[in-house]
Design a protein around this motif. Structure first.
Motif, PDB file in Angstrom:
ATOM      1  N   ASN A 276       0.817  -1.216   0.000  1.00 14.36           N
ATOM      2  CA  ASN A 276       0.000   0.000   0.000  1.00 14.36           C
ATOM      3  C   ASN A 276       0.850   1.266   0.000  1.00 14.36           C
ATOM      4  O   ASN A 276       0.492   2.266  -0.625  1.00 14.36           O
ATOM      5  CB  ASN A 276      -0.953   0.009   1.195  1.00 14.36           C
ATOM      6  N   GLN A 280       0.648   3.963  -2.941  1.00 17.00           N
ATOM      7  CA  GLN A 280       0.384   5.373  -2.647  1.00 17.00           C
ATOM      8  C   GLN A 280       1.497   6.256  -3.197  1.00 17.00           C
ATOM      9  O   GLN A 280       1.242   7.349  -3.730  1.00 17.00           O
ATOM     10  CB  GLN A 280       0.248   5.559  -1.143  1.00 17.00           C
ATOM     11  N   ASN A 306      -8.767  -5.608  -0.536  1.00 13.38           N
ATOM     12  CA  ASN A 306      -9.126  -5.005   0.746  1.00 13.38           C
ATOM     13  C   ASN A 306      -9.463  -3.551   0.486  1.00 13.38           C
ATOM     14  O   ASN A 306      -8.978  -2.936  -0.475  1.00 13.38           O
ATOM     15  CB  ASN A 306      -7.988  -5.145   1.776  1.00 13.38           C
ATOM     16  N   GLN A 308      -8.729  -0.770   1.928  1.00 13.78           N
ATOM     17  CA  GLN A 308      -7.678   0.247   2.013  1.00 13.78           C
ATOM     18  C   GLN A 308      -6.912   0.360   0.698  1.00 13.78           C
ATOM     19  O   GLN A 308      -6.665   1.467   0.198  1.00 13.78           O
ATOM     20  CB  GLN A 308      -6.712  -0.074   3.157  1.00 13.78           C
ATOM     21  N   SER A 309      -6.553  -0.774   0.089  1.00  8.45           N
ATOM     22  CA  SER A 309      -5.830  -0.749  -1.183  1.00  8.45           C
ATOM     23  C   SER A 309      -6.683  -0.121  -2.279  1.00  8.45           C
ATOM     24  O   SER A 309      -6.197   0.690  -3.084  1.00  8.45           O
ATOM     25  CB  SER A 309      -5.419  -2.170  -1.582  1.00  8.45           C
ATOM     26  N   ASN A 311      -9.061   2.054  -1.896  1.00  6.65           N
ATOM     27  CA  ASN A 311      -9.193   3.498  -1.653  1.00  6.65           C
ATOM     28  C   ASN A 311      -7.945   4.264  -2.082  1.00  6.65           C
ATOM     29  O   ASN A 311      -8.032   5.374  -2.617  1.00  6.65           O
ATOM     30  CB  ASN A 311      -9.499   3.762  -0.176  1.00  6.65           C
ATOM     31  N   ILE A 312      -6.767   3.666  -1.848  1.00  4.68           N
ATOM     32  CA  ILE A 312      -5.523   4.307  -2.302  1.00  4.68           C
ATOM     33  C   ILE A 312      -5.516   4.418  -3.820  1.00  4.68           C
ATOM     34  O   ILE A 312      -5.160   5.458  -4.391  1.00  4.68           O
ATOM     35  CB  ILE A 312      -4.295   3.512  -1.809  1.00  4.68           C
ATOM     36  N   TYR A 343     -16.081   6.457   2.563  1.00  2.49           N
ATOM     37  CA  TYR A 343     -14.847   7.130   2.152  1.00  2.49           C
ATOM     38  C   TYR A 343     -14.548   6.856   0.682  1.00  2.49           C
ATOM     39  O   TYR A 343     -14.110   7.754  -0.055  1.00  2.49           O
ATOM     40  CB  TYR A 343     -13.689   6.655   3.026  1.00  2.49           C
ATOM     41  N   SER A 344     -14.827   5.622   0.217  1.00  2.58           N
ATOM     42  CA  SER A 344     -14.598   5.278  -1.189  1.00  2.58           C
ATOM     43  C   SER A 344     -15.436   6.166  -2.094  1.00  2.58           C
ATOM     44  O   SER A 344     -14.939   6.712  -3.087  1.00  2.58           O
ATOM     45  CB  SER A 344     -14.946   3.805  -1.430  1.00  2.58           C
TER      46      SER A 344
END
Length: 837
Positions: A276, A280, A306, A308-309, A311-312, A343-344
């Protein structure tokens, strides 16, 4: 005890039990838990008072204290503890430790000092664990100095710091940016024979990496190896994160690649955090192809799936303008078993709003709601900000209404966004109404709100009122806005929050800039002094504002005094600083000093802007030193600084003014390559060559402009026609008119008259009549341009022109007349802006 009356029954049962001659004390603890469950604190106090009378049974009393503390009732627990201590011997150390821990946990740090002092006075010796609790609590309460004092006190109390003690203090030093002091503690550990573990090393490595001191981090890693500790994945992640943050993506990528082939280098394998971080880093640097390759690799290894990945990756795509691909990725998430979060959605909505695609953003919000994810304050605020940016205040207010209708509470950012937009649009009364509604829902004004109002007042010329509000803010906070109008009085309350709404550097920056702009230099200086007196020390922005206005008004000596003060306050000079000074020196024609500042900029690594070079070039050209300006143009091109049209205009005009038309042509060729074949460049060359009587070249520029269908509003084509007729190039003038009419230009009819007159003098009456007919046809078809003179030079040309003045009026009032034109006057219904004729 599960009925609604259980708490009453429990208390009655407890009282009955306590009233017996030999009360069963083993039943008190379960009954006390029931009282706690129903928050019957007064009854617990009564129970404790009873137990105090039973001196042999101290365990129950301290157990109740511990029970209260464990449930967060620290105040009651300490109160009962103190009353117990005043009558009975102290408890064991474990209770002191427990109360200290809970006091810190529930933010009752004011009890810590008393507990520690009571422990010492009761001769209960603290152990290392006690000190660790105290140091940890003090560090979490931002009392780092007290924590260090306690740490130094430990050996005097017979306690030796262990690796937990050092770890707590080192982590605190790193948190406050004091990495070097943390590093010194590492040396202290060695002196005390305490072996640092990998966690302590990683804490320090991460801290130095965050500060950008990668070299020190590398030395720590080597020191770690010397101590027999192998760097783990956390160590490498810290280094990769630091490299990515400093823009050294390729170096971070090499480390990442080495980690992937650990069987060769013996390095730890990268984890999801490592992947990640690299993803980023690639996205932030705009290296989308590398980021895309990495995501595909992560998918193959089943570690990409996942949230988080995703979203980045969404952030990276949106940041680089790949909105369509970002929408595809968002749709892909549920298909891969990853549910998008609010958030996405907010990432993509923000990107759409930033690019003005507000309709798509609203549609995405509707899809989000259909998927069972409801917009939050960030969603609505982002959309609202998007509409405000496009000055669609009405639609923004609709978003606010929808937001509140759905029970989504606006925050101050929402309020301030709308407030700023309404002030920008001049909708002062609507801004007041909005603030009224926000206040009714419990929102007070903050400094940002006040700054928006102050800036708005300055923009509409109410600088004195803005100054008055700033002065009042120091004593009344946001209540000072009440002076702005009665409708704002109700928006603020006389509470502590309002009083804490004080002016900041932005407030004074607005006021000082506005006062200078109004020409009130003395008042601006007074505000600067007032700011300093209020312990608000100026930053580079305020200094640059003052420098700009002083230089603009020619007060160079005052500007350099301010510059000296700026350097004394350790405010670094920026590009804006140098531009202001160079502009001021340029107005005084102090070229030597300007060149000195340019050299200083280069030494400091500050790259001049196009504006900087234009000031220098303009000053050199004005003083007749065009040959010294050309090297500056070369320097710009070598440094990759793209000159603009103004750069070339300065050089071309300077060459033409001295009759050097060939160098002017060469500069034009360079300008055309860089800026393109623009109307402004051709108009410049045509007008300058025409003014220098380079008629043939001027005619070529005009014909090229006509072929390119440029707007001829900036071209002095009438003067060219007049001059062509005077040099007996009547055919050339006639060709220009025919060409313009053929393409469909509408232009000033006065342009026809020199040609018509010339044809009549040559005896070509038939051709003159045809041209007159064409002219009048243009009138009937509305193909007449309302000419606006672009500059003083053109206006002077027109004043000198034989056929100057308003086109049709000049024709009508000619004293020499034109038989062909007068013969057809009756056919004209209206003139060009002159009414009926």
């Amino acid at each position: 005890m599960k009925s609604r009356d259980s708490k009453v029954v429990a208390w009655q049962l407890l009282r009955r039990t306590l009233s017996t001659p030999n009360p069963p004390l083993h039943s008190i603890l379960p009954l006390t838990r029931i009282l706690l469950r129903y928050h019957m604190l007064p009854q617990i106090h009564s129970l404790h008072s009873f137990l105090l009378s039973l001196s042999p049974h101290l365990t129950c009393q301290y157990t109740i204290v511990k029970l209260l503390a464990s449930h967060g009732h620290i105040h009651d627990a300490i109160f009962l503890f103190r009353s117990t201590r005043s009558h009975h011997p102290p408890p064991r150390l474990s209770l002191y430790n427990f109360l200290i821990y809970k006091s810190f946990k529930f933010n009752y740090s004011n009890f810590i000092s008393w507990l520690y002092q009571d422990m010492i006075s009761a001769s209960v010796s603290p152990v290392t664990y006690t000190f660790n609790l105290l140091i940890h609590g003090l560090c979490n309460s931002d009392r780092l100095r007290d924590a260090r004092h306690l740490f130094d006190l430990m050996p005097h109390k017979g306690c030796h710091p262990n690796h937990f003690t050092f770890g707590i203090l080192i982590r605190a030093y790193c948190k406050f940016g004091l990495s070097l002091q943390g590093l010194k503690l590492l040396d202290t550990m060695k002196m005390m024979n305490v072996c640092p573990n990998i966690i302590i090393y990683n804490t320090l490595v991460a801290s130095f990496c965050r500060k950008g001191d990668v070299d020190e981090a590398e030395r720590l890693v080597q020191r770690m190896r010397d101590d027999g500790l192998l760097p783990d994945v956390v160590t490498f992640n810290s280094r990769i994160s630091a490299l990515c943050n400093s823009g050294k993506i390729l170096e971070a990528s090499r480390i990442f690649r080495d980690m992937q082939i650990d069987e060769v280098f013996g390095l730890p394998r990268p984890n999801i955090v490592t992947f990640n971080l690299m993803l980023q880093g690639f996205c932030q640097k705009g290296m989308l192809e590398e980021a895309r390759t990495l995501t595909e690799s992560m998918k193959k290894d089943d570690i990409f799936f996942n949230v988080q990945s995703y979203n980045i990756w969404l952030c990276g795509l949106v940041r680089n303008g790949k909105l369509l691909e970002a929408q595809t990725v968002l749709k892909e998430m549920p298909q891969n078993g990853v549910d998008p979060t609010i958030y996405s959605y907010n990432i993509l909505i923000h990107g759409l709003c930033k690019h003005g695609m507000l309709g798509d953003a609203k549609m995405l919000m509707s899809l989000m709601i259909n998927d069972g994810i409801f917009p939050d304050t960030v969603t609505y605020s982002t959309l609202l900000h998007g509409y405000c940016t496009k000055s669609e205040v009405t639609e923004a207010k609709n978003i606010l209404r929808e937001m509140m209708k759905r029970g989504c509470i606006p925050n101050k950012y929402t309020c301030n966004t709308l407030l700023h937009s309404m002030w920008k649009e001049g909708k002062v009364s609507e801004a007041q109404q909005l603030l009224q509604k926000m206040n009714e829902r419990g929102y007070g004004l903050d400094t940002v709100s006040c700054n928006i109002v102050i800036h708005g007042l300055c923009q509409i010329g109410e600088v004195d009122k803005a100054v008055e509000i700033v002065s009042e803010m120091w004593s009344h906070g946001s209540i000072a806005l009440g002076d702005f109008g009665n409708s704002l009085m109700s928006l603020v309350n006389e509470d502590d929050h309002g009083r804490k709404c004080l002016p900041d550097l932005i407030t004074y920056s607005i006021i000082i800039n506005s006062l200078f702009r109004e020409g009130k230099l003395d008042e601006a200086k007074k505000k600067f002094v007032e700011m300093m007196r209020k312990k608000l020390y100026p930053d580079s922005v305020i200094y640059n504002t003052i420098l700009h206005h002083l230089c603009k008004r020619g007060k160079i000596s005052s500007a350099f005094q301010v510059l000296k003060d700026m350097e004394t306050k350790d405010c670094k000079k920026s590009l804006r600083t140098y531009n202001s000074l160079i502009l001021g020196l340029g107005d005084k024609n102090q070229i030597f000093e300007m060149c000195g500042l340019m050299d200083e900029m280069r030494e400091k690594g500050i790259s001049p802007s196009v504006y900087t070079y234009n000031i220098m070039i303009g000053c050199l050209c004005k003083s007749g030193r065009t040959e010294k300006a050309i090297p500056l143009l070369n320097e710009m091109l070598q440094k990759g600084i793209i000159p603009n049209t103004n750069t070339f205009e300065l050089l071309i005009k300077s060459y033409c003014r001295t009759g050097e038309f060939r160098p002017a042509q060469e500069v034009f060729d360079i300008a055309s390559t860089i800026c393109g074949h623009t109307e402004a460049l051709y108009a410049l060359m045509f007008n300058e060559f025409l003014a220098g009587d380079e008629i043939v070249e001027a005619k070529q520029f005009l014909e090229t402009a006509i072929d390119k269908h440029f707007d001829l509003g900036s071209f002095l084509y009438k003067d060219l026609i007049d001059k062509l007729c005077k040099v007996e190039n009547l055919e050339g003038a006639h060709d220009i008119l025919i060409k313009m009419m053929h393409i469909g230009y509408g232009f000033d009819p006065a342009s026809f008259m020199p040609v018509i007159d010339g044809l009549i003098k040559l005896g070509q009456k038939h051709v003159a009549d045809e041209l007159t007919e064409r002219m009048l046809e243009m009138v009937s078809e509305g193909k007449v341009g309302n000419k606006t003179y672009q500059n003083y030079r053109e206006l002077n040309h027109m004043k000198r022109s034989k056929y100057g003045g308003d086109g049709w009026q000049a024709i009508v009032h000619r004293d020499d007349g034109s038989a062909a034109a007068l013969k057809n006057l009756k056919r004209v219904q209206k003139g060009w802006g002159q009414g009926s004729i």
